[in-house]
Scaffold this active site. Structure first.
Site, mmCIF file in Angstrom:
data_model
loop_
_atom_site.group_PDB
_atom_site.id
_atom_site.type_symbol
_atom_site.label_atom_id
_atom_site.label_comp_id
_atom_site.label_asym_id
_atom_site.label_seq_id
_atom_site.Cartn_x
_atom_site.Cartn_y
_atom_site.Cartn_z
ATOM 1 N N GLY A 136 46.681 39.064 29.710
ATOM 2 C CA GLY A 136 46.266 38.424 30.954
ATOM 3 C C GLY A 136 44.971 37.658 30.784
ATOM 4 O O GLY A 136 44.794 36.562 31.330
ATOM 5 N N ARG A 137 44.054 38.209 30.022
ATOM 6 C CA ARG A 137 42.771 37.533 29.786
ATOM 7 C C ARG A 137 42.970 36.249 28.984
ATOM 8 O O ARG A 137 42.244 35.270 29.183
ATOM 9 C CB ARG A 137 41.819 38.484 29.072
ATOM 10 C CG ARG A 137 41.318 39.607 29.954
ATOM 11 C CD ARG A 137 40.564 40.671 29.199
ATOM 12 N NE ARG A 137 40.200 41.750 30.098
ATOM 13 C CZ ARG A 137 40.191 43.038 29.768
ATOM 14 N NH1 ARG A 137 40.512 43.403 28.539
ATOM 15 N NH2 ARG A 137 39.857 43.956 30.657
ATOM 16 N N PHE A 186 37.293 38.023 37.407
ATOM 17 C CA PHE A 186 38.690 38.410 37.211
ATOM 18 C C PHE A 186 38.908 39.218 35.932
ATOM 19 O O PHE A 186 38.298 38.951 34.897
ATOM 20 C CB PHE A 186 39.543 37.137 37.070
ATOM 21 C CG PHE A 186 40.321 36.767 38.314
ATOM 22 C CD1 PHE A 186 40.491 37.643 39.368
ATOM 23 C CD2 PHE A 186 40.904 35.512 38.406
ATOM 24 C CE1 PHE A 186 41.222 37.280 40.487
ATOM 25 C CE2 PHE A 186 41.641 35.141 39.519
ATOM 26 C CZ PHE A 186 41.793 36.025 40.559
ATOM 27 N N GLU A 187 39.823 40.189 36.016
ATOM 28 C CA GLU A 187 40.354 40.904 34.854
ATOM 29 C C GLU A 187 39.262 41.483 33.956
ATOM 30 O O GLU A 187 39.315 41.396 32.730
ATOM 31 C CB GLU A 187 41.305 39.999 34.062
ATOM 32 C CG GLU A 187 42.444 39.497 34.937
ATOM 33 C CD GLU A 187 43.611 38.938 34.167
ATOM 34 O OE1 GLU A 187 43.767 39.299 32.997
ATOM 35 O OE2 GLU A 187 44.367 38.150 34.749
ATOM 36 N N GLY A 188 38.274 42.093 34.609
ATOM 37 C CA GLY A 188 37.128 42.650 33.910
ATOM 38 C C GLY A 188 35.963 41.690 33.992
ATOM 39 O O GLY A 188 36.045 40.567 33.495
#
Length: 583
Positions: A281-282, A402-404
């Site tokens: 995803g990242r 986002f995402e961390g």
């Protein structure tokens, strides 16, 4: 409770390239030649992207979606018909079956038009479907993937909670197994869930007790939860600073009875699964940042070449030239990082978690700087909603969260990278207690240090036209390893709390990875096209590498010589105020 058979995980057979940098190791076999899609896949991708661009130019009205704070469901349905929502789903389940590298090219294309649309696509495919692809049973794949690939069912990823964001260990949602009905009873609240208002399938993480354990373990498990189940509800869509066309809600699970057959993967394996899903995803998020950055550069160049001031176009002013030079070089480097990492991912059997985190941090911060420069270059137009620049700036900001968050990911990059050198030093420390019986360990470490002290490794596969930049990359990778070792010896277990040190080491390692990715990509271009035709790429690589190594030097010097104590003292003033309570 029947124990579902998890999808077999790929056995990791090759080490992480980026983790090797922390020990001074540059394994060129992992990054040369620079990865490229297979010719057949590239041809298929080109055809799909051509169709997508025609659709997007006509239908993806990012300004309208932003203003109305909604993407029409018809547009999402049409994205499904184009195959965009099942890009990486295998053909056997109704998708295109494209690689991660090809999917990232798609996300790059989507973000040139509308980051809100990219958020919907990514929330569905990058993380909403990914868990099923990685860990689903054959029955689960047959049940969910065809409908999700077509867009009939939209997916959402439900990890974050009001009291648990990057700190997933603080998760409060809980699922308890009901043996009589063969269901899991799920309770909890998930926060800021992309696509949550209209998704039909949620990938939900919750604490569970592992069956068979005599003592409650409260580990995390993962569930596929359908919206149709009683007890699933969502809040109204939230108003946001950017990506306002995307749907963001809280999702509430009130005694939701989830069939045991919809437990994803092994009980208790949820945390590892969540992190693995986020790795890819990242990457797609980072690729989207590249697409937005390219769009901002293209539109800003057009303006700078046309806008006149003081008898010349503003493109001739050196402060404007500097902005464009940095925008170009940094975007080139970010693109090189992302597609080197997708190559590692698609190779299989690779640990690319650190590279993925680095790509996300680097690309999101490059886009933020590019969007900010674009607003400035376009002056008053850049600030007006009539033009796309202020929207791209607002949309860009979420990528750092986002995402961390980028802070949490820097923490991860540094500690994951320092793990191996830390273990090596611990082994030497043990050996020193009994030096006679462990002479091999001690002499081996001594030889390694001596070799590092007297010889800088040379990069053998970088093109001769980039010899100076290659030497800098090798030299400062070696210096990174020395600095990491010194920091571990100084702080020992406390290194986990020394975030000033972690941030500098992570930033130095990221710049080095970016340099090496850029050198690999440019070398491939030189070997294919020759120095004359590759001259643009060579100039971009040289500028980036020459600026990056200076940042590396500064960060590594400041690991030992810094103002950290003063930083603590001044932040204490803010905390004690509280705030800016000065006369």
């Amino acid at each position: 409770m029947p124990k579902p058979a998890a999808a077999p995980e790929q056995k990791q057979t090759a080490p992480s390239f980026a983790k090797g940098l922390f020990t001074g190791t540059i394994d060129e076999s992992l990054i040369h030649p620079f990865p490229a899609l297979e010719a057949e896949e590239q041809e298929s991708l080109d055809l799909v992207l051509e169709t997508f661009h025609r659709f997007a130019a006509d239908k993806l009205d990012g300004a309208r979606f932003d203003h109305e704070m909604e993407i029409p469901r018809e547009i999402i349905h049409q994205l499904g018909e184009l195959g965009v929502l099942g890009f990486t789903v295998p053909e056997a389940y109704g998708g295109y079956g494209f690689s991660t590298g090809a999917y990232c090219r798609l996300m790059e294309a989507v973000c040139r038009y509308c980051a809100s649309t990219a958020t919907v696509v990514g929330g569905h495919q990058s993380i909403g479907i990914k868990g099923i692809l990685l860990y689903g049973t054959e029955e689960q794949k047959k049940e969910f993937l065809p409908r999700m690939a077509s867009g009939e069912w939209i997916g959402a990823y439900a990890l974050t909670e009001p009291g648990s964001g990057s700190d997933a260990a603080a998760m409060a949602s809980r699922a308890v197994y009901d043996k009589q009905d063969d269901v899991w009873v799920l309770n909890g609240r998930k926060q800021w869930i992309t696509n949550g208002g209209f998704s039909e399938v949620f990938t939900v993480f919750a604490r569970t007790d592992v069956p068979g354990e005599t003592k409650p373990t409260k580990t995390v498990s993962c569930f596929l939860v359908k919206r149709e189940l009683e007890g699933v509800s969502t809040t109204p869509p939230m108003h946001k600073m950017g990506i306002r066309g995307s749907n963001t809600v809280d999702v509430v699970f009130d005694n939701v009875r989830v069939p045991a057959a919809h437990l994803l993967g092994e009980p208790g394996a949820g945390f590892k699964m969540a992190m693995e899903i986020l790795n890819t995803g990242r990457l797609s998020l980072a690729a989207g940042c590249i697409g937005s950055a390219k769009e901002m550069i293209d539109l800003s160049v057009k303006h700078a070449l046309e806008r006149k001031a003081f008898g010349t176009t503003i493109s001739q002013f050196e402060m404007i030239r500097r902005k464009f030079a940095e925008m170009m070089a940094e975007t080139y480097a970010a693109e090189s990082m992302v597609y080197l990492t997708t190559g590692l991912c698609d190779r299989g059997g690779m640990d690319f978690s650190v590279e993925s985190a680095m790509s996300k941090i680097f690309a999101s911060e490059v886009l933020w700087r590019v969007a900010n420069h674009a607003v400035q270059i376009n002056g008053g137009n850049g600030y007006m909603s009539e033009y796309p620049f202020e929207r791209f700036l607002r949309d860009a900001r979420i990528n750092l969260i986002f995402e961390g968050t980028n802070e949490i990911l820097r923490h991860y990059v540094a500690l994951a990278g320092m793990q191996k050198p830390g273990e090596a030093l611990r082994e030497v420390g043990k050996a020193m207690k009994e030096p006679i019986g462990n002479i091999g360990v001690i002499t081996g470490e001594a030889a390694r240090r001596l070799k590092r002290a007297v010889a800088t490794p040379r990069l053998q596969r970088v093109h001769a036209a980039l010899a100076d930049e290659a030497e800098l990359a090798a030299q400062w990778t070696q210096r990174l390893a020395i600095t990491v070792e010194s920091a571990i010896l100084e702080h020992r277990r406390d290194i986990v709390q020394r975030e000033y040190v972690q941030e500098r080491i992570a930033d130095a390692a990221m710049d080095l990875y970016a340099m090496l990715a850029t050198l690999s990509r440019t070398t491939a271009r030189l070997e294919k096209a020759g120095e004359e035709k590759a001259s643009r790429e060579v100039k971009l690589a040289r500028l980036f590498c020459r600026q990056a190594w200076r940042r590396v030097r500064r960060n590594l010097v400041q690991v030992e010589s810094n103002d950290d104590a003063l930083l603590d003292q001044v932040s204490d003033i803010a905390y004690g105020g509280p705030g800016y309570a000065l006369g």
